[in-house]
Motif scaffolding. Sequence first.
Motif, short mmCIF file in Angstrom:
data_model
loop_
_atom_site.label_atom_id
_atom_site.label_comp_id
_atom_site.label_asym_id
_atom_site.label_seq_id
_atom_site.Cartn_x
_atom_site.Cartn_y
_atom_site.Cartn_z
N GLU A 245 0.82 -1.22 0.00
CA GLU A 245 0.00 0.00 0.00
C GLU A 245 0.85 1.26 0.00
N LYS A 246 1.91 1.29 0.83
CA LYS A 246 2.79 2.45 0.92
C LYS A 246 4.23 2.00 0.96
N ILE A 247 5.08 2.78 0.31
CA ILE A 247 6.49 2.42 0.26
C ILE A 247 7.32 3.70 0.09
N SER A 248 8.53 3.69 0.62
CA SER A 248 9.36 4.89 0.52
C SER A 248 10.03 4.97 -0.85
N TYR A 249 10.52 6.17 -1.19
CA TYR A 249 11.24 6.35 -2.45
C TYR A 249 12.42 5.39 -2.53
N GLN A 250 13.19 5.32 -1.41
CA GLN A 250 14.40 4.49 -1.41
C GLN A 250 14.06 3.02 -1.64
N GLU A 251 13.00 2.55 -0.96
CA GLU A 251 12.59 1.15 -1.14
C GLU A 251 12.12 0.90 -2.57
N ALA A 252 11.38 1.86 -3.12
CA ALA A 252 10.89 1.71 -4.49
C ALA A 252 12.04 1.65 -5.48
N MET A 253 13.06 2.49 -5.28
CA MET A 253 14.21 2.48 -6.18
C MET A 253 14.96 1.17 -6.08
N GLU A 254 15.13 0.67 -4.86
CA GLU A 254 15.82 -0.62 -4.68
C GLU A 254 15.07 -1.74 -5.38
N LEU A 255 13.75 -1.80 -5.17
CA LEU A 255 12.95 -2.86 -5.79
C LEU A 255 12.95 -2.72 -7.31
N SER A 256 12.88 -1.48 -7.80
CA SER A 256 12.89 -1.26 -9.25
C SER A 256 14.22 -1.65 -9.85
N HIS A 257 15.30 -1.29 -9.15
CA HIS A 257 16.63 -1.64 -9.64
C HIS A 257 16.79 -3.15 -9.73
N PHE A 258 16.18 -3.86 -8.77
CA PHE A 258 16.33 -5.32 -8.74
C PHE A 258 15.14 -6.02 -9.37
N GLY A 259 14.63 -5.43 -10.45
CA GLY A 259 13.73 -6.20 -11.31
C GLY A 259 12.26 -5.92 -11.20
N THR A 267 12.94 7.15 -12.64
CA THR A 267 11.71 7.90 -12.47
C THR A 267 11.68 8.65 -11.14
N VAL A 268 12.21 8.01 -10.12
CA VAL A 268 12.11 8.56 -8.77
C VAL A 268 12.93 9.84 -8.63
N GLN A 269 14.03 9.92 -9.35
CA GLN A 269 14.98 11.01 -9.12
C GLN A 269 14.37 12.41 -9.25
N PRO A 270 13.66 12.75 -10.35
CA PRO A 270 13.16 14.13 -10.47
C PRO A 270 12.16 14.53 -9.38
N VAL A 271 11.39 13.56 -8.88
CA VAL A 271 10.34 13.91 -7.90
C VAL A 271 10.80 13.74 -6.46
N LEU A 272 11.95 13.05 -6.25
CA LEU A 272 12.40 12.73 -4.90
C LEU A 272 12.64 13.99 -4.06
N SER A 273 13.44 14.92 -4.60
CA SER A 273 13.80 16.10 -3.82
C SER A 273 12.59 17.00 -3.57
N LEU A 274 11.58 16.90 -4.43
CA LEU A 274 10.39 17.72 -4.26
C LEU A 274 9.30 17.02 -3.45
N ASN A 275 9.59 15.77 -3.07
CA ASN A 275 8.65 14.98 -2.28
C ASN A 275 7.27 14.89 -2.96
N ILE A 276 7.30 14.68 -4.27
CA ILE A 276 6.06 14.47 -5.01
C ILE A 276 5.72 12.98 -4.98
N PRO A 277 4.60 12.59 -4.39
CA PRO A 277 4.26 11.16 -4.33
C PRO A 277 4.03 10.56 -5.71
N ILE A 278 4.40 9.30 -5.85
CA ILE A 278 4.12 8.54 -7.07
C ILE A 278 3.07 7.49 -6.72
N HIS A 279 1.98 7.49 -7.47
CA HIS A 279 0.90 6.53 -7.22
C HIS A 279 0.87 5.52 -8.36
N ILE A 280 1.15 4.25 -8.06
CA ILE A 280 1.09 3.18 -9.06
C ILE A 280 -0.34 2.64 -9.10
N LYS A 281 -0.97 2.67 -10.28
CA LYS A 281 -2.36 2.23 -10.39
C LYS A 281 -2.53 1.28 -11.56
#
Length: 814
Positions: A245-259, A267-281
Amino acid sequence: MKVLKFGGTSVGSAKNINNVINILENYSKNDSIICTVSAVGGITDKLLLAGKQAQNKDIEYINTCHLIKDIHFEIIDELNSNNGKSIIEQVAIELNALKSLLDGIYLINELSPKTSDKLVSFGELLSSFIIAETMKHRGMPVVCKNSQELIITNSNFTKAEVNYNITNKNIQDYFSSASQKITIIPGFISKSHLGEQTTLGRGGSDFTAAIVAAALKVQQLEIWTDVSGMFTTNPKLVKQAYPIEKISYQEAMELSHFGAKVLYPPTVQPVLSLNIPIHIKNTLEPDAVGTIISNDDTNNTSPVKGISNISNIALLTLQGSGMIGIPGFSKRLFETLSQEKINVILITQASSEHSICLGIDENDAELAKTAIDATFENEIALNKIDPIIVEKDLSIIALVGDNMKNHQGISGKMFSSLGKNNINIRAIAQGASEKNISAVILQSDVKKALNTLHEQFFESKTKQLNVFITGVGNVGEKLVEQIKQQRKYLKENLKINLRVAGLSNSRNMIFNEEGIDLSNWKEQLATGEKATLESFFEGTKSLNLRNSIFVDVTANKDVAGLYAQYLRQSIGVVACNKIACSSDYENYKLLKRLSLKYNVPFLFETNVGAGLPIIDTLGNLIASGDKITSIHAVLSGSLNFVFNNFNDTTKFYDVVKQAAKEGYTEPDPRIDLSGVDVARKILILARESGMDMNLEDISNTPFLSDAGLESDSVDDFYQTLIDDEAHYQKLYASAKAKGCQLKYVAQLNNGKASVSLQEIPSDHPFYNLKGKDNIVMFYTQRYPEQPMIIKGAGAGAEVTASGLFADIIRVGND
């Protein structure tokens, strides 16, 4: 304003595109929408294939180009019915340009990165145009804006780097004056500052959306795909996986990097510093909750958030004694790979500095080996280091979670659960942040590894057992029925999910990794594939399921001979077949050692006393420090049944026949009546007591007639029972004259064992042993005068099956 991105599957068919249009229409009622779209599903791969075919002078590129055209025209026709003529005309112009480009590649026999970027750009340009024009025809306020006019990069073709200063200004300037409610922009594609077509790398449509979202500082970026969020692991391999349901940017990047292919890591990089949430639907289930990626992870209670994997990995090992204490090896190694543009996925180095292991894409393995061997040519020639070692057919699995650093024992649980399932780990890597623990394993073990780890970290401590049963006669059939009856109870009360994944008789076998439907297993088996002992073993091994158990419900010597093979594959063995444990002592010890070495069960409680807990009790006595001084036992339910029902008014032949009919004897009753079966049982108890003993060491005094002992077949044997009735009546008469009962007794005293028919007096505990009951008396240092006694039914299909079932459950409780 909202930014949405729809992936290739979401726009992969007219039906799915209609879903996208409906979502955009609903969103646009309240907000202005920017929608980034990928190429139609599979088109980018087809474009690359056509380019490769043209480069290789393969005329088949023309057919691939026609296929690309047909796919787009079919989608246009389905979306627009009779109103798509103008769209088709414009798309035809673009497809002609594509054909001309491919013709050029064919003529010059070359496909450069620059040309490749121009080639694959057609996918997103076509899909965005088709969707926008379709929406216009339906009266929606939409404009298609070419992202190549907005996103400016360097000239690093196939994976260009964004110039954010220019790009952000372009995006902000355009949308500050845009009046349309919906803007469709193609993802993935861009232009260099020199005006050349570039791309942002595979998965770059996500990146495009993130760049736009960050430039406009929107409240949320939505990534629409074909699954309902990021899952705890790959749901195609692990059916129990569920959305996070919820996951941090760092966790999402790790999971994405590993497949985790739901999200492209950059994708995470441009929105990370601005703390813009990403919603996967999920485009196909728009009402599903999905996954929110942000820094505001209030649900971060579990130490492990997900398990991911990367397939097609090659492991490179640079090693040699000449590396120890010599600086510069790592620098030269990584510079070499960097010059060849080879990405390093995993790094691990022993503290001895004797070796460095690198995980890279398998497609780069040969290039990497050639380059590294060339770099270290001098050291290799002087035998200071070895030529680079390349191992293929590997995969990386990774545990990911921000909170893993605050929990002890995560890595221990990970590696112990993998080890129990015979999953060999080739390399391990863990960062100091402890957000990721990675391991390199065989590609063939990925599914088992993911299921094992998911069960360990995400499921409610329910252990899945996968059972493979050979021998489904009288006892085997009862076992299957008991499993069918108790599956729900085991899952709800003991947290054991028991599945029968394989069944075999002497003719046929069936397998189902999801579990055989036990409501009609007999019909399935009757039409199964031809069975052999080796093919059943190979089938069990190839399924490679976690917590696998081979159950032997036969009396077959050849089946028992395969136990070692099963154990070496970390497949547990549960057996009522006594042959293995009463075979040569060295073989018995080998099976015990293999069980310990591979940390898998080897259980055979039903070898002695069917369902009675005789071996388990003996094991507990020994483990607690007690010592066996002697054992006295009636261990044959069949013989006890025979002599309890034989008297001067019955015939010995009739009683033996009845015992065989009721399933108390082996198919060959000579095994029981010759005393061999009882000898095997006391031998097993002697060995489990710690004694080095073989079957020939047991004194066996037969009671059968000479003709019965020398019979050549079962039929001949039964005939001797008829012919020698007087011999058996004489045995009965002798016991009756002394007020005794005939019992076939096994004894173990002072390291010596014997089996024989004895006349038991009325004051002996064996005298009143009824029916098919067994009894065992353990005399030990703690029980020197009054023995520990175990008594109960020692034969019969139901109790033997229940004993096997109990061993299976014992595995689940370990």
